[in-house]
Design a protein around this motif. Structure first.
Motif, PDB file in Angstrom:
ATOM      1  N   ASN A 165       5.032   9.686  -7.635  1.00 14.21           N
ATOM      2  CA  ASN A 165       5.965   9.696  -8.763  1.00 14.21           C
ATOM      3  C   ASN A 165       5.283  10.010 -10.090  1.00 14.21           C
ATOM      4  O   ASN A 165       5.957  10.375 -11.060  1.00 14.21           O
ATOM      5  N   ALA A 166       3.969   9.895 -10.159  1.00 15.92           N
ATOM      6  CA  ALA A 166       3.231  10.237 -11.375  1.00 15.92           C
ATOM      7  C   ALA A 166       3.027  11.751 -11.519  1.00 15.92           C
ATOM      8  O   ALA A 166       2.635  12.228 -12.581  1.00 15.92           O
ATOM      9  N   LEU A 167       3.279  12.485 -10.447  1.00 16.85           N
ATOM     10  CA  LEU A 167       3.140  13.941 -10.491  1.00 16.85           C
ATOM     11  C   LEU A 167       4.300  14.565 -11.252  1.00 16.85           C
ATOM     12  O   LEU A 167       5.404  14.021 -11.271  1.00 16.85           O
ATOM     13  N   THR A 168       4.051  15.710 -11.848  1.00 16.47           N
ATOM     14  CA  THR A 168       5.101  16.505 -12.489  1.00 16.47           C
ATOM     15  C   THR A 168       4.993  17.932 -11.960  1.00 16.47           C
ATOM     16  O   THR A 168       3.958  18.300 -11.375  1.00 16.47           O
ATOM     17  N   ASP A 210       0.833  -1.201   0.000  1.00 18.71           N
ATOM     18  CA  ASP A 210       0.000   0.000   0.000  1.00 18.71           C
ATOM     19  C   ASP A 210       0.871   1.256   0.000  1.00 18.71           C
ATOM     20  O   ASP A 210       0.578   2.244  -0.685  1.00 18.71           O
ATOM     21  N   ASN A 211       1.943   1.211   0.762  1.00 15.09           N
ATOM     22  CA  ASN A 211       2.882   2.318   0.840  1.00 15.09           C
ATOM     23  C   ASN A 211       3.488   2.585  -0.542  1.00 15.09           C
ATOM     24  O   ASN A 211       3.559   3.732  -0.987  1.00 15.09           O
ATOM     25  N   ASN A 212       3.882   1.513  -1.232  1.00 11.61           N
ATOM     26  CA  ASN A 212       4.446   1.668  -2.576  1.00 11.61           C
ATOM     27  C   ASN A 212       3.427   2.243  -3.556  1.00 11.61           C
ATOM     28  O   ASN A 212       3.796   2.971  -4.485  1.00 11.61           O
ATOM     29  N   LEU A 213       2.163   1.928  -3.359  1.00 12.57           N
ATOM     30  CA  LEU A 213       1.113   2.483  -4.212  1.00 12.57           C
ATOM     31  C   LEU A 213       1.041   4.000  -4.068  1.00 12.57           C
ATOM     32  O   LEU A 213       0.951   4.728  -5.063  1.00 12.57           O
ATOM     33  N   GLU A 226      11.563  14.446  -0.316  1.00 13.84           N
ATOM     34  CA  GLU A 226      11.371  14.533   1.140  1.00 13.84           C
ATOM     35  C   GLU A 226      10.083  13.834   1.570  1.00 13.84           C
ATOM     36  O   GLU A 226      10.065  13.123   2.577  1.00 13.84           O
ATOM     37  N   LEU A 227       9.007  14.029   0.807  1.00 14.91           N
ATOM     38  CA  LEU A 227       7.742  13.378   1.152  1.00 14.91           C
ATOM     39  C   LEU A 227       7.853  11.866   1.005  1.00 14.91           C
ATOM     40  O   LEU A 227       7.406  11.117   1.882  1.00 14.91           O
ATOM     41  N   ILE A 228       8.455  11.411  -0.071  1.00 12.93           N
ATOM     42  CA  ILE A 228       8.611   9.966  -0.281  1.00 12.93           C
ATOM     43  C   ILE A 228       9.434   9.350   0.847  1.00 12.93           C
ATOM     44  O   ILE A 228       9.107   8.265   1.333  1.00 12.93           O
ATOM     45  N   ALA A 229      10.475  10.036   1.294  1.00 16.20           N
ATOM     46  CA  ALA A 229      11.288   9.520   2.407  1.00 16.20           C
ATOM     47  C   ALA A 229      10.442   9.358   3.669  1.00 16.20           C
ATOM     48  O   ALA A 229      10.569   8.357   4.384  1.00 16.20           O
ATOM     49  N   ARG A 230       9.584  10.314   3.923  1.00 16.51           N
ATOM     50  CA  ARG A 230       8.724  10.228   5.117  1.00 16.51           C
ATOM     51  C   ARG A 230       7.728   9.067   4.984  1.00 16.51           C
ATOM     52  O   ARG A 230       7.506   8.328   5.927  1.00 16.51           O
ATOM     53  N   ILE A 231       7.130   8.948   3.817  1.00 18.54           N
ATOM     54  CA  ILE A 231       6.149   7.877   3.606  1.00 18.54           C
ATOM     55  C   ILE A 231       6.815   6.510   3.705  1.00 18.54           C
ATOM     56  O   ILE A 231       6.265   5.583   4.305  1.00 18.54           O
TER      57      ILE A 231
END
Length: 149
Positions: free
Chosen positions: A18-21, A9-12, A100-105
């Motif tokens: 990662n789909a954001l630009t 779920d976390n990877n989702l 930074e957000l991905i690291a926290r998640i």
């Protein structure tokens, strides 16, 4: 409901980020994508004990009243109230803020419930790990839907 602590779920969530630009536009609201990525870090920092929010008796009383309603709802409503310190109006470096957000998640899946350093939410009062999970997941999901991912 999906879990921020579950690796799949976390990877989702991370794949949606990662789909954001830098050009991704919101479907509603005032924040741009960089502001949203920064905004999403703020409640995580509270859960991790890295940011402190001031509260008072009135907020705690109201928070406890609304806690069950918010946690039981299937999703957050558009344009819901925002903690003033979570409002973002500055410009943010997209790649840096995204990283930074991905690291926290990622920390949620890597450390599990040990990453939650406080048991008393500044507005909702005492919270279980399941309630923290519910709140974090809904918040992230809400803003990713806001940006169409």
């Amino acid at each position: 409901m999906a879990s921020i602590f579950d690796k799949n779920d976390n990877n989702l969530i991370i794949s949606r980020i990662n789909a954001l630009t830098p050009e991704t536009q919101p479907l509603w609201g005032k924040m741009n994508v960089g502001q949203m990525l920064s905004h999403c870090q703020a409640p995580i920092d509270v859960a991790f004990g890295d940011a402190k929010l001031r509260s008072n008796f009135v907020f705690l009383l109201l928070g406890r009243i609304f806690k069950k309603k918010i946690l039981a709802a299937p999703k957050f409503k558009k344009n819901s109230m925002t903690e003033p310190s979570f409002i973002r109006t500055d410009a943010y470096d997209f790649e840096k803020t995204k990283t930074e957000l991905i690291a926290r998640i990622t920390r949620f899946a890597d450390e599990g419930t040990a990453c939650i350093k406080i048991d008393k939410h500044p507005f909702f009062g005492k919270m279980t790990f399941e309630e923290w999970d519910n709140l974090q997941w809904k918040h992230l999901n809400h803003h990713l839907k806001q940006f169409g991912v």
